[in-house]
Write a protein that holds these residues in place. Structure first.
Motif, PDB file in Angstrom:
ATOM      1  N   THR A  62       0.855  -1.175   0.000  1.00  0.00           N
ATOM      2  CA  THR A  62       0.000   0.000   0.000  1.00  0.00           C
ATOM      3  C   THR A  62       0.899   1.234   0.000  1.00  0.00           C
ATOM      4  O   THR A  62       2.122   1.131   0.119  1.00  0.00           O
ATOM      5  CB  THR A  62      -0.945  -0.002   1.215  1.00  0.00           C
ATOM      6  OG1 THR A  62      -1.924   1.036   1.053  1.00  0.00           O
ATOM      7  CG2 THR A  62      -0.196   0.227   2.522  1.00  0.00           C
ATOM      8  N   GLU A  63       0.295   2.383  -0.169  1.00  0.00           N
ATOM      9  CA  GLU A  63       1.017   3.652  -0.148  1.00  0.00           C
ATOM     10  C   GLU A  63       0.528   4.467   1.036  1.00  0.00           C
ATOM     11  O   GLU A  63      -0.669   4.478   1.337  1.00  0.00           O
ATOM     12  CB  GLU A  63       0.778   4.433  -1.447  1.00  0.00           C
ATOM     13  CG  GLU A  63       1.539   5.743  -1.533  1.00  0.00           C
ATOM     14  CD  GLU A  63       1.402   6.435  -2.885  1.00  0.00           C
ATOM     15  OE1 GLU A  63       2.180   7.352  -3.161  1.00  0.00           O
ATOM     16  OE2 GLU A  63       0.502   6.032  -3.667  1.00  0.00           O
ATOM     17  N   PRO A 117       0.473   0.342  -6.022  1.00  0.00           N
ATOM     18  CA  PRO A 117      -0.992   0.325  -6.131  1.00  0.00           C
ATOM     19  C   PRO A 117      -1.550   1.295  -7.166  1.00  0.00           C
ATOM     20  O   PRO A 117      -2.742   1.230  -7.480  1.00  0.00           O
ATOM     21  CB  PRO A 117      -1.444   0.704  -4.717  1.00  0.00           C
ATOM     22  CG  PRO A 117      -0.319   1.515  -4.153  1.00  0.00           C
ATOM     23  CD  PRO A 117       0.930   0.915  -4.741  1.00  0.00           C
ATOM     24  N   TRP A 118      -0.750   2.193  -7.677  1.00  0.00           N
ATOM     25  CA  TRP A 118      -1.201   3.194  -8.642  1.00  0.00           C
ATOM     26  C   TRP A 118      -1.685   2.534  -9.922  1.00  0.00           C
ATOM     27  O   TRP A 118      -1.050   1.620 -10.424  1.00  0.00           O
ATOM     28  CB  TRP A 118      -0.034   4.138  -8.957  1.00  0.00           C
ATOM     29  CG  TRP A 118      -0.398   5.291  -9.825  1.00  0.00           C
ATOM     30  CD1 TRP A 118      -0.265   5.381 -11.180  1.00  0.00           C
ATOM     31  CD2 TRP A 118      -0.940   6.540  -9.392  1.00  0.00           C
ATOM     32  NE1 TRP A 118      -0.694   6.593 -11.625  1.00  0.00           N
ATOM     33  CE2 TRP A 118      -1.113   7.328 -10.542  1.00  0.00           C
ATOM     34  CE3 TRP A 118      -1.299   7.067  -8.157  1.00  0.00           C
ATOM     35  CZ2 TRP A 118      -1.627   8.621 -10.480  1.00  0.00           C
ATOM     36  CZ3 TRP A 118      -1.810   8.345  -8.102  1.00  0.00           C
ATOM     37  CH2 TRP A 118      -1.962   9.107  -9.251  1.00  0.00           C
ATOM     38  N   ARG A 128      -4.965   2.282  -9.036  1.00  0.00           N
ATOM     39  CA  ARG A 128      -6.194   1.668  -8.526  1.00  0.00           C
ATOM     40  C   ARG A 128      -6.688   2.402  -7.281  1.00  0.00           C
ATOM     41  O   ARG A 128      -5.910   2.720  -6.392  1.00  0.00           O
ATOM     42  CB  ARG A 128      -5.939   0.192  -8.222  1.00  0.00           C
ATOM     43  CG  ARG A 128      -5.644  -0.617  -9.481  1.00  0.00           C
ATOM     44  CD  ARG A 128      -5.238  -2.037  -9.189  1.00  0.00           C
ATOM     45  NE  ARG A 128      -3.963  -2.120  -8.502  1.00  0.00           N
ATOM     46  CZ  ARG A 128      -2.781  -1.997  -9.116  1.00  0.00           C
ATOM     47  NH1 ARG A 128      -2.731  -1.770 -10.421  1.00  0.00           N
ATOM     48  NH2 ARG A 128      -1.660  -2.105  -8.438  1.00  0.00           N
ATOM     49  N   GLY A 130      -7.834   2.883  -3.850  1.00  0.00           N
ATOM     50  CA  GLY A 130      -7.726   2.083  -2.649  1.00  0.00           C
ATOM     51  C   GLY A 130      -8.931   2.248  -1.739  1.00  0.00           C
ATOM     52  O   GLY A 130      -9.721   3.192  -1.889  1.00  0.00           O
ATOM     53  N   ARG A 158      -6.139   9.206  -4.000  1.00  0.00           N
ATOM     54  CA  ARG A 158      -6.479   7.957  -4.690  1.00  0.00           C
ATOM     55  C   ARG A 158      -5.836   6.742  -4.020  1.00  0.00           C
ATOM     56  O   ARG A 158      -6.498   5.738  -3.753  1.00  0.00           O
ATOM     57  CB  ARG A 158      -6.011   8.070  -6.148  1.00  0.00           C
ATOM     58  CG  ARG A 158      -6.148   6.812  -6.967  1.00  0.00           C
ATOM     59  CD  ARG A 158      -5.457   6.999  -8.325  1.00  0.00           C
ATOM     60  NE  ARG A 158      -6.115   8.003  -9.130  1.00  0.00           N
ATOM     61  CZ  ARG A 158      -7.132   7.752  -9.957  1.00  0.00           C
ATOM     62  NH1 ARG A 158      -7.597   6.523 -10.069  1.00  0.00           N
ATOM     63  NH2 ARG A 158      -7.664   8.719 -10.671  1.00  0.00           N
ATOM     64  N   THR A 159      -4.532   6.797  -3.766  1.00  0.00           N
ATOM     65  CA  THR A 159      -3.797   5.627  -3.277  1.00  0.00           C
ATOM     66  C   THR A 159      -3.142   5.826  -1.919  1.00  0.00           C
ATOM     67  O   THR A 159      -2.809   4.843  -1.260  1.00  0.00           O
ATOM     68  CB  THR A 159      -2.689   5.241  -4.277  1.00  0.00           C
ATOM     69  OG1 THR A 159      -1.883   6.401  -4.552  1.00  0.00           O
ATOM     70  CG2 THR A 159      -3.276   4.703  -5.573  1.00  0.00           C
TER      71      THR A 159
END
Length: 369
Positions: free
Chosen positions: A80-81, A164-165, A167, A169, A247-248
């Protein structure tokens, strides 16, 4: 600590600049290297990235309280970020995070590992956690592929980060204008290998038909994917909303953390003061503007270029951060010294992003013009 890669001594290597000066921009054939990297047939040397680990039974719950992401209960092997923010909500660190069941691994941008480790160590208090800067022990390589499709020398890597970029989260929110995203099929993975084995790993990959690409190829793919990078696209004023990092990198429904008030206020009631845009640059100059070059409308400076690269198909491209109020249809010019580059603007962060309270659901989900 400044890291100089041993791969910079390889035949044809041309040094990059700035924070990436310890890497090769290319190895003699930038276009071929970029095509190979995009097809998953090459890896990019990212060995100037930093690696910090956190061990101890409280590690994930502790990092959860400090950062913008939901980290408690992060499953082993999932990436994850997360962001570490100032009290004013400005980005101080942007990290990829994964846990192997015994330790949490944090991947930082170039030069960020030492201040990150110091700050984390200062925040331990009485919790059962230990922080270690292990950058000297581990080197990163990047590939545009899913880990399951990695060749054997990378599948053997003990740790990897699956970006994850882009998408969306859990708890995230997209600030882009349309449903389509240029990185919808983007798969970028960073593999950690023992630093002492970096050259041997690259040689083993070459035997498996996977070549070596310069940092310029990785940057071109990143920019084309609208993917922000801390060292390039973040300054002392940047808040996550401006770069579409809600976003992430942010879980909007998680509990208290430093900077949360700004995140919530701008998202729910306000607008980010600036916005990230993608620029198609006029290539007739046969040169590229430098990062930091001014973006102008008429004679008025409205922002600055943050990342720039030569893309094999699109030509010269850039990311820039400009004022939110700039007309999306305005003719932009990038000014770097005596050189002027016409720039066609493609919206990333919507001019009306934010202020979601009372806004009809899906208002930003209109296709890009």
């Amino acid at each position: 600590m400044s890291v100089t890669s041993p791969l910079l001594s390889r035949h044809g290597a041309v040094p990059d600049g700035g924070a990436d000066a310890g890497l090769a921009a290319h190895y003699g054939d930038p276009a071929r290297e970029q095509r190979a990297l995009a097809r998953g047939r090459a890896v990019a040397d990212l060995s100037n990235r930093g690696v910090v680990t956190v061990t101890g039974p409280d590690r994930l719950s502790w990092l959860h309280t400090l950062s913008s992401q939901q980290l408690t209960g992060l499953p082993a092997g999932v990436t994850t970020e997360t962001l570490l923010l100032s009290v004013q909500g400005r980005i101080e660190f942007d990290l990829l995070v994964t846990d192997d069941g015994e330790r949490t691994w944090l991947l930082t941008d170039a030069g960020q590992h030492e201040p990150l480790a110091r700050w984390l160590d200062s925040m331990r208090f009485m919790l059962r956690v230990e922080v270690a800067d292990v950058t000297d022990d581990w080197a990163a390589v990047g590939a545009a592929l899913d880990p399951a499709d990695a060749p054997a020398p990378l599948r053997e890597a003990p740790v990897h980060f699956s970006d994850p970029w882009p998408r969306l989260g859990p708890g995230g929110f997209a600030y882009t204008v349309g449903e389509d995203h240029p990185a919808a099929s983007w798969h970028w993975t960073v593999f950690l290998v023992p630093r002492a084995d970096l050259e041997r790993t690259v040689d083993a990959l070459a035997e498996a038909g996977v070549g070596l690409a310069g940092n310029g190829a990785a940057e071109a793919l990143r920019i084309a994917a609208w993917r922000p990078r801390h060292d390039r696209d973040v300054d002392e004023k940047t808040i996550p909303h401006e770069l579409d990092l809600i976003r992430t990198g942010v879980h909007l429904a998680k509990g208290c953390y430093k900077g949360q008030e700004t995140i919530a206020r701008v998202h729910n009631l306000g607008h980010p003061p600036r916005r990230l845009v993608f620029l198609h640059l006029d290539g007739s100059e046969h040169t590229l503007p430098a990062a930091g070059a001014e973006v102008q409308v008429g004679e008025k400076t409205v922002g600055r270029v943050t990342s720039v690269a030569q893309h094999g198909e699109m030509g010269p491209i850039a990311l820039a951060v400009i004022k939110r109020s700039v007309d999306p249809d305005a003719a932009l010019v990038v000014v770097d010294g005596d050189s002027r580059y016409a720039a066609a603007q493609e919206i990333i962060v919507a001019p009306d992003a934010g202020q979601v309270v009372g806004r009809p659901a899906g208002l930003l989900n209109t296709r890009r013009g």
